[in-house]
Design an enzyme around this catalytic site. Structure first.
Site, PDB file in Angstrom:
ATOM      1  NE  ARG A  30      21.201 -16.592  18.818  1.00 13.33           N
ATOM      2  CZ  ARG A  30      21.278 -15.328  18.399  1.00 13.33           C
ATOM      3  NH1 ARG A  30      21.529 -15.080  17.127  1.00 13.33           N
ATOM      4  NH2 ARG A  30      21.131 -14.322  19.242  1.00 13.33           N
ATOM      5  CG  ASP A  52      27.734 -10.934   9.266  1.00 13.57           C
ATOM      6  OD1 ASP A  52      28.733 -10.394   8.748  1.00 13.57           O
ATOM      7  OD2 ASP A  52      26.978 -10.348  10.062  1.00 13.57           O
ATOM      8  CG  ASN A  94      31.432  -5.099  11.156  1.00 16.96           C
ATOM      9  OD1 ASN A  94      31.621  -5.176  12.371  1.00 16.96           O
ATOM     10  ND2 ASN A  94      30.858  -4.062  10.588  1.00 16.96           N
ATOM     11  N   GLY A  96      29.273  -9.667  14.405  1.00 18.02           N
ATOM     12  CA  GLY A  96      29.098  -9.774  15.853  1.00 18.02           C
ATOM     13  C   GLY A  96      28.581 -11.145  16.248  1.00 18.02           C
ATOM     14  NE  ARG A 128      29.476  -4.456  16.052  1.00 16.26           N
ATOM     15  CZ  ARG A 128      28.738  -5.326  15.366  1.00 16.26           C
ATOM     16  NH1 ARG A 128      29.170  -5.774  14.190  1.00 16.26           N
ATOM     17  NH2 ARG A 128      27.592  -5.755  15.836  1.00 16.26           N
ATOM     18  CB  SER A 178      25.575  -6.265  22.913  1.00 11.09           C
ATOM     19  OG  SER A 178      25.336  -7.349  22.035  1.00 11.09           O
ATOM     20  CB  SER A 213      18.144  -7.232  21.961  1.00  7.66           C
ATOM     21  OG  SER A 213      18.644  -5.936  21.753  1.00  7.66           O
ATOM     22  CG  ASP A 333      19.315  -5.682  14.041  1.00  8.07           C
ATOM     23  OD1 ASP A 333      19.824  -4.789  14.742  1.00  8.07           O
ATOM     24  OD2 ASP A 333      19.854  -6.772  13.803  1.00  8.07           O
ATOM     25  CE  LYS A 360      22.706  -3.990  17.735  1.00  2.00           C
ATOM     26  NZ  LYS A 360      21.599  -4.830  17.387  1.00  2.00           N
ATOM     27  CG  HIS A 405      23.697  -5.381   6.786  1.00  2.00           C
ATOM     28  ND1 HIS A 405      22.844  -6.378   7.139  1.00  2.00           N
ATOM     29  CD2 HIS A 405      24.248  -4.952   7.953  1.00  2.00           C
ATOM     30  CE1 HIS A 405      22.887  -6.555   8.454  1.00  2.00           C
ATOM     31  NE2 HIS A 405      23.739  -5.698   8.964  1.00  2.00           N
ATOM     32  NE  ARG A 406      19.896  -5.427  10.373  1.00  4.01           N
ATOM     33  CZ  ARG A 406      19.477  -6.496   9.678  1.00  4.01           C
ATOM     34  NH1 ARG A 406      18.724  -6.328   8.610  1.00  4.01           N
ATOM     35  NH2 ARG A 406      19.801  -7.710  10.043  1.00  4.01           N
ATOM     36  CE  LYS A 431      28.053  -7.162   9.423  1.00  5.19           C
ATOM     37  NZ  LYS A 431      27.373  -7.839  10.492  1.00  5.19           N
TER      38      LYS A 431
END
Ligand code: DC
Length: 670
Positions: A30, A52, A94, A96, A128, A178, A213, A333, A360, A405-406, A431
């Site tokens: 951001r 990312d 990838n 988002g 996505r 989302s 979220s 997440d 996701k 990654h998660r 990522k």
């Protein structure tokens, strides 16, 4: 980068120590976009360096933003809301957090200033959803085309100069798939509010459906405020961007540590910080990231936590952990980490209101259910929940990570059960957290004998070093070149004028050596000595002093200290016989004297040193004889070593051979 197909985690037991988190992904991307759109320049500190953020930085570069490294910080000079590049194709991987806001910002800029932009990503990015955002932007009059399937990237955004947007009526956007769609509009629509001098009016965004979220939207609002834009919010349904809004650089921004990344270390502390705490630096109770509330869930499961403004200290509290039922909508997440903690709990844990997991990086509910079952858990999944019962018996398992990654980071926490865990495609952590496994291994301990060792012994010029270092790199293991320790002892004794026959003198010197290893580089007293170690006089002195019992004994502890998670590949003469007699795989590498002489000859030629093959061969054979017959640690294969004659093999062939032997001994199945 060298791709590691899998990383085997040995059974881990405890954890303690300190970790500094990488920067927050959500804040980094951001801030990058806001700084790129703003007027003036922004010095961004502690930015996350990951896949990312790299795609976002590349996109800004393509759009004409200035990007300059200043020490550890990045200076971003923005376009001031005016397009300088009107045509570009942007590849967004990838991410988002790059795709959605850039789509919105470029759609608005193209529609008002003219231009054509194409946004694409990896295959998963094209699965996505982005339709709700596109629908919202089309209400404003933006010209957006789907280049693949309707509702999904890739996209083409186009427009003519001096175009007008229909900002008179509220823009409606769905909030229940989302929250990034709303975030994207909030970040982009100030561009259409008349801040550039064009006639402007307030822009109202209305959310259809229950906004999910919400904490991520709070991050957006918080950062917009830092860039001079105060959004008025009525509940979570209606947001107003005041007419004449204009991004103004705050000059400098410090990016907080990533609260979602912190969740793995909070969990690590809850599971394994038995003797001393895990200290997490970079986020705390002053954080603007919603995922810090993961800590409350971890505490409910039994973690013993102390939070300060910018730091979290965690110890194991209740054990086993306590099973919970929790609505996780506020921590989508980080909640994945709870699913893994659930395997250490005293009953079934149910995580609800997590439908967003399905859109996701992968379908995370499905992926989590499949992988947790592999290690033995019983898992029930539904459209928007997951319920995990701890395994009755833990199974060694090869974990698919789905380029997520998660998934990789979460499942690494399954290694605290006495069985190893294989993480496939471990580098997907790049990522958001490229050094995740290094950080994990810095904190996590295990019993010495649980760390797997592969030994590669053999005579000089047999290619041990190349084979062992390549194996270590492809397994993600540590590498010990034990010969370099004899060489460094030889170099130090030369420098200090200690005789090459003075065993006790050299042993005393070894005890005081200040060595630092940095990948293939070795530092002695702060100086890099890697090249000096290859000198002929150093090699021949190493050969002499290696026959002294005191020297061998003095180097023992140092060699053993290389045995750290996740594993070790050690090469030398006595790795399998003396130093690591319990190694899981021992290889004795040979090649014919003729082949070895030729290899050494070629090596010398490549360094510009002339030599005679026959002399080299005679020298090798004399050294072999000396090594084989010396009284202490003579060069011979361990009884349980596998012999490999690589005379007719390429390096790749020998590596494949040894990896094949290794695979046969691993418990993960085909
Ligand atoms: O592998 P190398 O040439 O770098 O080894 C330097 C010397 O150290 C060599 O003469 C053999 C000796 N050495 C040893 O005795 N035991 C080991 N484990 C490794 C090396």
């Amino acid at each position: 980068m060298f791709a590691i197909p899998f990383l085997d985690l040995p059974p881990l037991t405890k954890a303690s120590g300190q970790i500094r988190l990488p920067g927050s992904k959500s804040i980094s991307n951001r801030v990058l976009l806001l700084a790129g759109l703003a007027e003036g320049s922004t010095l961004v500190h502690d930015l996350l360096d990951s896949d990312d953020t790299r795609v976002m930085i590349e996109a800004l570069r393509s759009l004409g933003c200035g990007l300059a490294q200043e020490g550890a910080a990045l200076r971003v000079t923005g376009i001031g809301g005016r397009l300088s590049v009107h045509q570009a194709s942007l590849f967004l991987g990838n991410a988002g957090t790059a795709m959605r806001p850039l789509a919105a910002a470029l759609a608005v800029l193209a529609a008002t200033q003219g231009g054509q932009f194409e946004l694409s990503g990896v295959a998963r990015m094209h699965e996505r959803p982005i339709g709700d955002l596109v629908d919202a932007l089309r209400q404003l009059g933006c010209d957006i085309q789907y280049l693949g399937n309707d509702g999904y990237p890739p996209l083409r955004l186009a427009g003519q100069p001096q175009g007008q947007l229909a900002t008179g009526a509220p823009v409606r956007v769905r909030g229940d798939v989302s929250s990034q769609f709303l975030t994207a509009l909030l970040l982009a629509l100030p561009l259409a509010s008349g801040g550039d001098g064009s006639p402007g009016a307030d822009i109202v965004i209305e959310v259809d459906g229950e906004l999910i979220s919400k904490p991520y939207v709070e991050i957006t609002l918080n950062l917009l405020a830092r860039f001079g834009i105060t959004v008025q919010r009525d509940g979570w349904q209606r947001f107003t961007i005041p007419a004449g809004s204009r991004y103004r650089s705050p000059g400098a921004v410090h990016v907080e540590g990533d609260a979602s990344s912190a969740s793995y270390f909070v969990a690590l502390g809850a599971i394994a910080a038995v003797d001393a705490p895990v200290l997490i630096e970079g986020v705390g109770n002053a954080s603007i990231q919603g995922d810090v509330r993961f800590v409350e869930a971890a505490v409910a499961m039994g973690a013993d936590v102390r939070m300060e403004a910018n730091r979290i200290e965690v110890r194991r509290g209740a054990w086993p952990l306590r099973a919970i039922t929790l609505d996780c909508n506020h921590i989508p997440d980080a909640a994945m980490t709870l699913a893994v903690m659930a395997m250490y709990a005293d009953g079934p844990t149910r995580l609800t209101n997590i439908a967003s997991w399905r859109v996701k990086e992968t379908d995370r509910i499905a992926a989590m259910a499949i992988e947790l079952r592999k290690v033995g858990a019983q898992v029930e999944e539904g459209a928007d929940f997951i319920e995990v019962r701890p395994p009755a018996v833990w199974q060694p398992a090869a974990i698919h990570t789905y380029d997520d990654h998660r998934m990789a980071m979460c499942l690494s926490l399954a290694a605290f059960n006495g069985v190893p865990v294989r993480i496939l495609d471990p580098q997907c952590v790049g990522k958001t957290f490229p050094d995740y496994f290094e950080a994990l291994f810095k904190l996590a301990h295990t019993h010495h004998d649980q760390v797997p060792v592969i030994t590669i012994d053999g005579p000089t010029a047999s290619g041990k070093g190349t084979l062992a270092s390549t194996l270590a790199a492809s397994l993600g293991y540590h590498f010990l070149d034990s010969g370099s320790l004899y060489r460094v002892a030889a170099l130090a004794s030369l420098r200090q004028g200690v005789a090459d026959s003075d065993g006790p003198g050299i042993a005393a010197l070894i005890a005081k050596l200040k060595l630092r290893f940095d990948g293939p580089r070795l530092y002695l007293e702060g100086d890099e000595v890697s090249d000096q170690l290859r000198r002929e006089d150093v090699g021949s002195r190493a050969s002499k002093i290696s026959a002294l019992g005191d020297v061998r004994a003095a180097l023992y502890a140092l060699q053993v200290s290389f045995r750290r998670p996740p594993g070790l590949v050690a090469d030398g003469r006595d790795m399998g016989t003396v130093i690591f007699p319990d190694a899981a795989l021992k290889v004795f590498l040979t090649a014919s004297p003729a082949t070895r002489a030729e290899r050494r000859h070629n090596q010398l030629i490549s360094k510009g040193i002339s030599s005679n093959i026959d002399d080299l061969r005679a020298d090798l054979e004399a050294r072999d004889a000396r090594d084989r017959t010396r009284a202490i640690a003579p060069l011979q294969p361990a009884e349980d070593a596998l012999l490999l004659d690589n005379s007719a093999q390429t390096v790749d062939e020998s590596v494949a051979q040894v990896l094949g032997w290794w695979e046969e001994r691993r418990p993960f199945g085909a």
